[in-house]
Design a protein around this motif. Sequence first.
Motif, PDB file in Angstrom:
ATOM      1  N   ARG A   1       4.230  -6.056  -2.874  1.00 40.23           N
ATOM      2  CA  ARG A   1       5.399  -7.344  -2.755  1.00 40.23           C
ATOM      3  C   ARG A   1       5.461  -7.549  -4.481  1.00 40.23           C
ATOM      4  NH1 ARG A   1       6.156  -9.266   2.315  1.00 40.23           N
ATOM      5  NH2 ARG A   1       4.239  -9.339   3.697  1.00 40.23           N
ATOM      6  N   LEU A   2       6.659  -7.172  -4.637  1.00 43.78           N
ATOM      7  CA  LEU A   2       7.145  -7.112  -6.085  1.00 43.78           C
ATOM      8  C   LEU A   2       7.674  -8.622  -6.290  1.00 43.78           C
ATOM      9  CD1 LEU A   2       7.553  -4.043  -5.143  1.00 43.78           C
ATOM     10  CD2 LEU A   2       8.698  -3.842  -7.212  1.00 43.78           C
ATOM     11  N   GLU A   3       6.593  -9.502  -6.784  1.00 41.80           N
ATOM     12  CA  GLU A   3       6.785 -10.871  -6.855  1.00 41.80           C
ATOM     13  C   GLU A   3       7.315 -11.313  -8.220  1.00 41.80           C
ATOM     14  OE1 GLU A   3       2.846 -12.436  -5.989  1.00 41.80           O
ATOM     15  OE2 GLU A   3       3.222 -11.987  -3.831  1.00 41.80           O
ATOM     16  N   GLY A   4       7.010 -10.267  -9.032  1.00 39.75           N
ATOM     17  CA  GLY A   4       7.574 -10.826 -10.550  1.00 39.75           C
ATOM     18  C   GLY A   4       8.724  -9.861 -10.860  1.00 39.75           C
ATOM     19  N   GLU A   5       9.551 -10.244 -11.930  1.00 42.69           N
ATOM     20  CA  GLU A   5      10.629  -9.298 -12.449  1.00 42.69           C
ATOM     21  C   GLU A   5      10.050  -7.964 -12.985  1.00 42.69           C
ATOM     22  OE1 GLU A   5      14.407 -10.189 -15.061  1.00 42.69           O
ATOM     23  OE2 GLU A   5      13.908 -11.819 -14.231  1.00 42.69           O
ATOM     24  N   GLY A   6      11.018  -6.964 -12.719  1.00 37.67           N
ATOM     25  CA  GLY A   6      10.673  -5.800 -13.544  1.00 37.67           C
ATOM     26  C   GLY A   6       9.463  -5.249 -13.267  1.00 37.67           C
ATOM     27  N   ALA A   7       8.952  -5.565 -11.781  1.00 41.42           N
ATOM     28  CA  ALA A   7       7.661  -4.720 -11.517  1.00 41.42           C
ATOM     29  C   ALA A   7       8.079  -3.364 -11.028  1.00 41.42           C
ATOM     30  CB  ALA A   7       6.862  -5.596 -10.211  1.00 41.42           C
ATOM     31  N   ASN A   8       7.069  -2.467 -11.136  1.00 45.15           N
ATOM     32  CA  ASN A   8       7.290  -1.086 -10.896  1.00 45.15           C
ATOM     33  C   ASN A   8       6.117  -0.671 -10.025  1.00 45.15           C
ATOM     34  OD1 ASN A   8       7.472   1.677 -11.246  1.00 45.15           O
ATOM     35  ND2 ASN A   8       8.018   1.551 -13.507  1.00 45.15           N
ATOM     36  N   CYS A   9       6.634  -0.079  -8.785  1.00 44.16           N
ATOM     37  CA  CYS A   9       5.541   0.474  -7.935  1.00 44.16           C
ATOM     38  C   CYS A   9       5.927   1.922  -7.450  1.00 44.16           C
ATOM     39  CB  CYS A   9       5.799  -0.608  -6.506  1.00 44.16           C
ATOM     40  SG  CYS A   9       5.072   0.123  -4.958  1.00 44.16           S
ATOM     41  N   ARG A  10       4.849   2.418  -7.408  1.00 44.03           N
ATOM     42  CA  ARG A  10       4.926   3.798  -6.815  1.00 44.03           C
ATOM     43  C   ARG A  10       3.988   3.926  -5.584  1.00 44.03           C
ATOM     44  NH1 ARG A  10       6.210   9.012  -8.439  1.00 44.03           N
ATOM     45  NH2 ARG A  10       7.195   8.444 -10.320  1.00 44.03           N
ATOM     46  N   MET A  11       4.546   4.102  -4.536  1.00 45.65           N
ATOM     47  CA  MET A  11       3.768   4.121  -3.171  1.00 45.65           C
ATOM     48  C   MET A  11       4.006   5.753  -2.532  1.00 45.65           C
ATOM     49  SD  MET A  11       4.160   1.880   0.290  1.00 45.65           S
ATOM     50  CE  MET A  11       3.859   0.094  -0.506  1.00 45.65           C
ATOM     51  N   GLU A  12       2.803   6.100  -2.696  1.00 47.11           N
ATOM     52  CA  GLU A  12       2.848   7.630  -2.311  1.00 47.11           C
ATOM     53  C   GLU A  12       1.692   7.975  -1.190  1.00 47.11           C
ATOM     54  OE1 GLU A  12       4.835   9.813  -6.107  1.00 47.11           O
ATOM     55  OE2 GLU A  12       2.955   9.982  -5.944  1.00 47.11           O
ATOM     56  N   GLY A  13       1.887   9.052  -0.393  1.00 49.87           N
ATOM     57  CA  GLY A  13       0.594   9.480   0.240  1.00 49.87           C
ATOM     58  C   GLY A  13       0.839  10.902   1.064  1.00 49.87           C
ATOM     59  N   VAL A  14      -0.298  11.379   1.248  1.00 45.79           N
ATOM     60  CA  VAL A  14      -0.079  12.419   2.189  1.00 45.79           C
ATOM     61  C   VAL A  14      -0.962  12.465   3.495  1.00 45.79           C
ATOM     62  CG1 VAL A  14      -1.063  14.762   2.193  1.00 45.79           C
ATOM     63  CG2 VAL A  14      -0.130  14.051   0.019  1.00 45.79           C
ATOM     64  N   TYR A  15      -0.475  12.820   4.545  1.00 45.18           N
ATOM     65  CA  TYR A  15      -1.386  12.714   5.492  1.00 45.18           C
ATOM     66  C   TYR A  15      -1.594  13.971   6.353  1.00 45.18           C
ATOM     67  CZ  TYR A  15       3.315  11.193   7.419  1.00 45.18           C
ATOM     68  OH  TYR A  15       4.571  11.222   7.623  1.00 45.18           O
ATOM     69  N   LEU A  16      -2.820  14.206   6.580  1.00 43.15           N
ATOM     70  CA  LEU A  16      -3.096  15.425   6.974  1.00 43.15           C
ATOM     71  C   LEU A  16      -3.887  15.228   8.199  1.00 43.15           C
ATOM     72  CD1 LEU A  16      -3.769  18.612   7.006  1.00 43.15           C
ATOM     73  CD2 LEU A  16      -5.747  18.060   5.783  1.00 43.15           C
ATOM     74  N   ALA A  17      -3.111  15.893   9.432  1.00 40.63           N
ATOM     75  CA  ALA A  17      -3.841  15.707  10.859  1.00 40.63           C
ATOM     76  C   ALA A  17      -4.089  16.900  11.629  1.00 40.63           C
ATOM     77  CB  ALA A  17      -3.298  14.533  11.585  1.00 40.63           C
ATOM     78  N   THR A  18      -5.065  17.287  12.132  1.00 40.46           N
ATOM     79  CA  THR A  18      -5.082  18.377  12.724  1.00 40.46           C
ATOM     80  C   THR A  18      -5.889  18.108  14.333  1.00 40.46           C
ATOM     81  OG1 THR A  18      -7.068  18.795  11.895  1.00 40.46           O
ATOM     82  CG2 THR A  18      -5.337  19.986  10.951  1.00 40.46           C
ATOM     83  N   GLY A  19      -6.007  19.148  15.174  1.00 43.86           N
ATOM     84  CA  GLY A  19      -6.709  18.807  16.285  1.00 43.86           C
ATOM     85  C   GLY A  19      -6.098  18.000  17.257  1.00 43.86           C
ATOM     86  N   SER A  20      -6.628  16.885  17.712  1.00 43.96           N
ATOM     87  CA  SER A  20      -5.648  15.794  18.382  1.00 43.96           C
ATOM     88  C   SER A  20      -5.745  14.765  17.836  1.00 43.96           C
ATOM     89  CB  SER A  20      -6.732  15.821  19.879  1.00 43.96           C
ATOM     90  OG  SER A  20      -7.945  15.243  19.806  1.00 43.96           O
ATOM     91  N   SER A  21      -5.960  14.535  16.480  1.00 41.63           N
ATOM     92  CA  SER A  21      -5.903  13.213  15.855  1.00 41.63           C
ATOM     93  C   SER A  21      -4.595  12.990  15.407  1.00 41.63           C
ATOM     94  CB  SER A  21      -6.624  13.571  14.460  1.00 41.63           C
ATOM     95  OG  SER A  21      -6.215  14.391  13.676  1.00 41.63           O
ATOM     96  N   HIS A  22      -4.703  11.436  15.074  1.00 38.56           N
ATOM     97  CA  HIS A  22      -3.385  10.531  14.642  1.00 38.56           C
ATOM     98  C   HIS A  22      -3.394  10.077  13.299  1.00 38.56           C
ATOM     99  CE1 HIS A  22      -0.267   7.783  15.896  1.00 38.56           C
ATOM    100  NE2 HIS A  22      -0.861   6.910  15.295  1.00 38.56           N
ATOM    101  N   ALA A  23      -2.318  10.253  12.676  1.00 37.76           N
ATOM    102  CA  ALA A  23      -2.324   9.747  11.445  1.00 37.76           C
ATOM    103  C   ALA A  23      -0.904   8.672  11.171  1.00 37.76           C
ATOM    104  CB  ALA A  23      -2.550  10.635  10.393  1.00 37.76           C
ATOM    105  N   GLU A  24      -1.095   7.729  10.707  1.00 44.52           N
ATOM    106  CA  GLU A  24       0.160   6.598  10.739  1.00 44.52           C
ATOM    107  C   GLU A  24       0.105   6.009   9.404  1.00 44.52           C
ATOM    108  OE1 GLU A  24      -0.262   4.370  14.256  1.00 44.52           O
ATOM    109  OE2 GLU A  24       1.675   3.211  13.847  1.00 44.52           O
ATOM    110  N   ASN A  25       1.107   5.770   8.923  1.00 42.52           N
ATOM    111  CA  ASN A  25       1.359   5.195   7.715  1.00 42.52           C
ATOM    112  C   ASN A  25       2.587   4.186   7.918  1.00 42.52           C
ATOM    113  OD1 ASN A  25      -0.048   6.503   5.621  1.00 42.52           O
ATOM    114  ND2 ASN A  25       0.640   8.075   6.687  1.00 42.52           N
ATOM    115  N   ILE A  26       2.299   2.723   7.780  1.00 42.42           N
ATOM    116  CA  ILE A  26       3.044   1.675   7.969  1.00 42.42           C
ATOM    117  C   ILE A  26       3.357   1.073   6.599  1.00 42.42           C
ATOM    118  CG2 ILE A  26       3.793  -0.453   9.256  1.00 42.42           C
ATOM    119  CD1 ILE A  26       2.455   0.901  11.510  1.00 42.42           C
ATOM    120  N   THR A  27       4.530   0.962   5.837  1.00 40.78           N
ATOM    121  CA  THR A  27       4.671   0.776   4.932  1.00 40.78           C
ATOM    122  C   THR A  27       5.820  -0.310   4.669  1.00 40.78           C
ATOM    123  OG1 THR A  27       6.322   2.159   3.856  1.00 40.78           O
ATOM    124  CG2 THR A  27       4.210   2.899   3.905  1.00 40.78           C
ATOM    125  N   LEU A  28       5.414  -1.217   3.657  1.00 40.62           N
ATOM    126  CA  LEU A  28       6.601  -2.258   3.415  1.00 40.62           C
ATOM    127  C   LEU A  28       6.499  -2.403   1.869  1.00 40.62           C
ATOM    128  CD1 LEU A  28       8.406  -4.642   3.973  1.00 40.62           C
ATOM    129  CD2 LEU A  28       6.484  -6.022   4.259  1.00 40.62           C
TER     130      LEU A  28
END
Lengths: 253, 433
Positions: free
Chosen positions: B265-292
């Motif tokens: 939440r960029l609540e103040g003026e001029g805030a600077n956000c970098r939101m990054e990710g890597v999701y690695l899933a193999t086999g029968s797994s589940h990887a989920e990213n829910i971003t706001l």
Amino acid sequence: MLSIQNLHASVGGKDILKGISLEVKAGEVHAIMGPNGSGKSTLSKVLAGRDEYEVTAGSVSYLGKDLLDLSPEDRAREGVFLAFQYPVEIPGVSNIMFLRTALNEIRKYHGREPVEAPEFLKLVREKTRILDLDESLLKRPVNEGFSGGEKKRNEIFQMAVLEPKLAILDETDSGLDIDALRAVSEGINKLKSSENAIIMVTHYQRLLDYIVPDFVHVLLNGKIVKSGNRELALELEEKGYDWIREELKEETA
Amino acid sequence: MTADFSQKSGLVKLAGLTGAGAFPGISEKAVKTLETLPFPDRKTEFWKYSRLDGVKSGSFTVAGNSFSLTEPDLEAVRFGSAETDRIVLEDGRLNQQMTAIHSGSPVRMLTPDQALELFPGLADRLTGGTAAIPDYFAELGKTSFSGFLILFLPAGKVQKRPVHLISYTTGTFSQPKLLVLSGKSSELTLIEHFTGKSSAAGFTNSDVRFLTEENAVVHHVRIVDEPAESAHIGRIEAWMQTNSVWNSRVITLGGKMVRNQITARLEGEGANCRMEGVYLATGSSHAENITLIDHQKPNGTSQETFRGILGGEATGVFDGKIIVQKGAQKTFANQSNKNLLLSDQATADAKPQLEIYADDVKCYHGATVGQLDETQLFYLQSRGIGKDMARALLTHAFALDVLRGIPVPAIVTWLDHQILDRLNSPVHFGEEE
Ligand SMILES: Nc1ncnc2c1ncn2[C@@H]1O[C@H](COP(=O)(O)OP(=O)(O)O)[C@@H](O)[C@H]1O
Ligand SMILES: [Mg+2]
């Protein structure tokens, strides 16, 4: 060194190479010329092992081995090198890391130790100088954002480092200005020896001023329809390909 | 003690217990709300992709007062020679013995009372949720049987050594909770590392909050490397004040079901956000990213980049929402999600959402799902690089896009090697000088 017999290849059911035969001996330089769409790049890629092309007939023997039986990487390790007409961009992989990995893979295949970093750096520096290649390109991702000319130089630079036995150069001269053409030619000439062979695919005879071919072949509609010497290239430059088409008609008539 | 998700009453009783680091007055309300909420299933919109069956039918032990970790357990989570300040949470509880913060380090641990004194608005923030609609696991997370670990970096201080917070599961149900309070113009590098006993089949429901005051800079890295049979739900929320910087990278490496909910939440003026990710899933797994990413004030920027690498029969989800509020003029927001499918059975879902209520903004987004590029593979092979190595090289490059932004080189290398190892790569690739 290379013996192509009656090679046929198709993609998606469409025949592109329709019976190519060609003999290349060590020490020779062959030029392949022909209009757009005649199958020059297809021939180059089939020789390098691109599997989207299906070889439907014919055989290729290279240094006594069945070339078509080898994986693309094994062909490279055996000394086949293709300079791509359209070099591929590989974001995220630095040019230098890529080349070092390639060189070490080739060495490993021949039972040799990986190259040490200082030795590799020395080799690379020397080759960049020959090709007048900006050293900053080494750290950049492979071909990404390179100009057309830089990409072509980079292909020949790779060739210079990997020192293949059979180099197939697919329109390496197109898109080069005169200085780049000179640098690239120098790189190619450095490779020339009595043990190596070069196949140059080109549209223009410009490159042939710098690298003199022993043989010139005309590829038309998937077939080599005429072979000759250097004079043939000059004739093609002057008169285009129509007279050859005419000749062919007369022969078949 | 156990947590049994098929039996609400026992769970509610558990939630009513009070542990260390709990903020007063929050738990009671959450327990009440929790009583009214059903366990989410595929029909619950917010949870429709997640695979919660393992949690629902699971009965988990809950850690008591004792600790069992020893130094060899943490051997695998050291980043080469990088010096860090180490904090260890074992099953959500602070393990003092394994924790070692350098005496010269400016970062401090606070009690809830101390935190409330310094940051009076905190209680309200913690009662509020990350979602408008009450959410089962968020409410469960608010209950106080596990409290917050509170880190505070005073104004103007720079924490040079990265703080390495290891959250270790022995196979229990745990709720590790962390509050990071960054004073004005301070700078912090925090690496959160979720891991555990390889045989563990635990469930982690975690909450982490960041409050970045004016001009504060936070480099946040989260490594989710839960044991193969474990489930992980993690909510991260950053409250960013004027001109503060929050750079977050969430790297998912392991876990049967991993769900990262990341909110800035960029609540103040001029805030600077970098939101990054890597999701690695193999086999029968589940990887989920829910971003706001919620742009509330003018002149904010956000750069969002997520890369999914999915093999086997794994499923990956990216659901990324960007909101630009009415007053948030001159916002720049860029979102990119790319997925690499390494097998025919792997799937990736990408759901970008932009909600823009201001007119003078620049917002971009793009999402792709694809396989390794055949032309690139052939190019590498044509230079003598074997097919497996060529695949590894391209996959490595794909992840490196995000990894190389992490400001601690030893961690970049460590992560890169982990990713390649898990993909059974024949080699590691070093960055050349
Ligand atoms: N991958 C492909 N799919 C379909 N058609 C192709 C493919 N590659 C080449 N061709 C076709 O084969 C013919 C020969 O192409 P190419 O070998 O590139 O010619 P040249 O290099 O001589 O200009 C052209 O008609 C071209 O469109
Ligand atoms: Mg061509």
